[in-house]
Design an enzyme around this catalytic site. Structure first.
Site, mmCIF file in Angstrom:
data_model
loop_
_atom_site.group_PDB
_atom_site.id
_atom_site.type_symbol
_atom_site.label_atom_id
_atom_site.label_comp_id
_atom_site.label_asym_id
_atom_site.label_seq_id
_atom_site.Cartn_x
_atom_site.Cartn_y
_atom_site.Cartn_z
ATOM 1 N N SER A 24 4.773 2.458 7.994
ATOM 2 C CA SER A 24 4.441 1.304 7.155
ATOM 3 C C SER A 24 5.604 0.901 6.277
ATOM 4 O O SER A 24 6.235 1.739 5.624
ATOM 5 C CB SER A 24 3.235 1.614 6.272
ATOM 6 O OG SER A 24 2.042 1.253 6.892
ATOM 7 N N ASP B 188 0.015 -7.521 1.277
ATOM 8 C CA ASP B 188 0.496 -6.152 1.475
ATOM 9 C C ASP B 188 2.020 -6.093 1.494
ATOM 10 O O ASP B 188 2.620 -5.364 2.282
ATOM 11 C CB ASP B 188 -0.078 -5.550 2.759
ATOM 12 C CG ASP B 188 0.069 -4.033 2.803
ATOM 13 O OD1 ASP B 188 0.161 -3.425 1.725
ATOM 14 O OD2 ASP B 188 0.109 -3.467 3.909
ATOM 15 N N HIS C 108 0.815 -1.216 0.000
ATOM 16 C CA HIS C 108 0.000 0.000 0.000
ATOM 17 C C HIS C 108 0.851 1.271 0.000
ATOM 18 O O HIS C 108 0.368 2.347 -0.335
ATOM 19 C CB HIS C 108 -0.979 0.004 1.177
ATOM 20 C CG HIS C 108 -0.385 0.279 2.516
ATOM 21 N ND1 HIS C 108 -0.107 -0.717 3.425
ATOM 22 C CD2 HIS C 108 -0.027 1.431 3.123
ATOM 23 C CE1 HIS C 108 0.385 -0.182 4.523
ATOM 24 N NE2 HIS C 108 0.451 1.122 4.367
#
Length: 506
Positions: free
Chosen positions: A254, A181, A151
């Site tokens: 992230s 992901d 993402h």
């Protein structure tokens, strides 16, 4: 893509699930999904593990207080050595925006004519507007292979990687896998520092871990905490069993590494639960075992294949355990078996309870897809299944998750009268549904359209008979409807009630 910290409500307090690093649109991120395994992917460490941190002794106990043997870890060595391999990722993309358009308003509005005179007679045009985002990543190969979240780079037209030594490189996205992901980047460099990969399966609740990343764009930030749980399922059709921690993880973290006290990467920081989009003490990381398998496939072939068993499962609660004579409410209850799937070929049936996969115990239902998360199509798995009060061993060869499922018996029933349709999509009752509902025979109405919907038939109803004739198959329904010219009387079970509903088909 959604804004950084995009959230999904999960509690009465509207606790929300947010991807914790930026993707592309407006400093935004995308959503994720996931699928199956059994064997642990072994990713060779590229450098020696960092020396174990020296423990810091707790301060002397106060006189009269009980002695303490607790010591706290010192993360300075890990941060100094492995922080060199953590990178900041900046992404740029574009989005369409309207220009010189007229505000949307009713033509009867008194200001409608005023605004219309300024409108471009050629109509509103669209142009590309740049949007930006950021995240983290870490180097796993000296020649510039980098792991991050899918993402983070979703929708990116340009990806820039900034190293800890402040050098910047344009990166190529070798591939990404939204199901897990995980994304793999490559920069044109050599002799880069790397981080060793550990074994996420060895993690224990309460173990110290730390994260390194760029929360809110603050590069090389180190935060620490403990493992709150392992094998955590978050739904979202995700088969990843996440590592839950209380490490402070925020937007921008992230894609960064989660490390153990030996300096080994055990996970990729991916998601947070949050009311505000910021740290709430609930952070989730993708186990490095899963990420390493995805990385190996992308580097080798540029794409990812996921394994598929082909079952729908439910949680085994105490009532199910009592019904199936299980000693404890553990396992994955098979609610449905996909036609032509690996599960059907292996002999799995609705009502089976999967207790072990390759000897690994299945406690919660999410453990089954989690265990299969790092398997490949063609892998063989041994399933220990509870059936009729005893354990049965079944062997399955996993299929490819991208293969299309065989069509099942959900068919739309048409009448013979000039092609008029009853408008029902039907399937037989599963054995587990029969036991739970007490209905011996019938057809589940999965969809109701046209004449049936107008008459009041709803999805979830169970069709028992048509014109007084019991039905157990789609062919039986079609036969009765085909002989009717104007209407049919459907006997429907809805909850605890049985009602007749007349449906016009002429």
């Amino acid at each position: 893509m959604q804004n950084e910290g995009a959230v999904t409500a999960i509690t009465a307090k509207r606790l929300t699930l947010a991807l914790c690093a930026a993707g592309v649109i407006g400093g935004a991120v995308g959503a994720i999904a996931v699928n199956h395994n059994n064997a642990t992917a072994q990713a060779p460490a590229t450098v020696a593990a960092a020396p174990a941190p020296a423990p810091v002794q707790a301060p002397p106990a106060v006189a009269g207080a009980p002695a303490s043997t607790v010591s706290l870890p010192d993360f300075t060595t890990i941060a100094k050595q492995n922080g060199k391999a953590v990178v900041n990722i900046r992404v740029m993309g574009t989005t369409k925006t309207s220009s010189r358009g007229m505000p949307q308003m009713n033509p009867g509005d008194p200001f409608y004519e005023f605004f219309r005179q300024f409108q471009d007679p050629r109509g509103g045009s669209q142009r590309d507007a740049p949007v930006f985002g950021a995240g983290s990543g870490f180097i796993v190969s000296p020649d510039g292979v980098i792991l991050t979240n899918a993402h983070v780079v979703q929708g990116a037209s340009e990806v820039t990687v900034k190293l800890a030594d402040r050098r910047e490189f344009r990166a190529k996205v070798l591939g990404s896998d939204p199901r897990t992901d995980v994304a793999v980047l490559k920069i044109d460099a050599k002799g880069l520092p790397t981080v060793p990969l550990g074994n996420a399966r060895a993690l224990q609740t309460g173990e110290w871990v730390l994260a390194i990343g760029s929360p809110f764009g603050l590069e090389s930030t180190v935060t620490a905490g403990v493992v709150s749980a392992t094998g955590r399922s978050l739904g979202n059709d995700s088969q990843v069993q996440f590592i839950q921690t209380d490490v402070a993880v925020n937007p921008g973290n992230s894609g960064g590494p989660l490390l153990n006290t030996r300096g080994e990467v055990v996970g990729i920081n991916s998601q947070i639960y949050s009311q505000t989009g910021g740290y709430q003490g609930l952070s989730f990381a993708i186990p490095i075992d899963v990420a390493a398998r995805i990385k190996d496939q992308i580097v080798a072939t540029g794409k990812v294949q996921h394994a598929k068993l082909g079952v729908s499962i439910q949680e085994v609660d105490q009532s199910f355990a009592d019904s199936f004579n299980l000693a404890s409410p553990e396992g994955a209850l098979v609610a449905n078996v996909e036609r032509g799937s690996a599960a059907e070929k292996a002999g799995l049936k609705s009502g089976d309870v999967v207790r072990k996969v390759n000897g690994q115990t299945i406690i919660a239902s999410a453990d089954l897809p989690g265990t299969l998360a790092v398997a490949k199509p063609g892998d063989k798995v041994a399933l220990d299944v509870w059936r009729d009060g005893k354990i049965v061993r079944l062997n399955a060869t996993l299929a490819n998750a991208d293969d299309k499922a065989a069509p099942d018996e959900r068919e739309e029933v048409a009448a013979a009268d000039k092609g008029a349709k009853l408008g029902l999509a039907l399937r037989p009752l599963e054995p587990i549904e029969r036991r739970q509902s007490g209905i011996a025979s019938g057809l589940v109405i999965e969809d109701a359209r046209g004449a049936a919907a107008i008459a009041g038939v709803a999805p979830g109803d169970v069709l028992l008979s048509v014109n007084g004739k019991p039905v157990n198959s789609v062919d039986q329904v079609r036969d009765v409807v085909g002989k009717s010219s104007k209407s049919v009387a459907l006997l429907i079970q809805r909850g605890n009630e049985r009602i007749f509903i007349p449906v016009r088909i002429g």
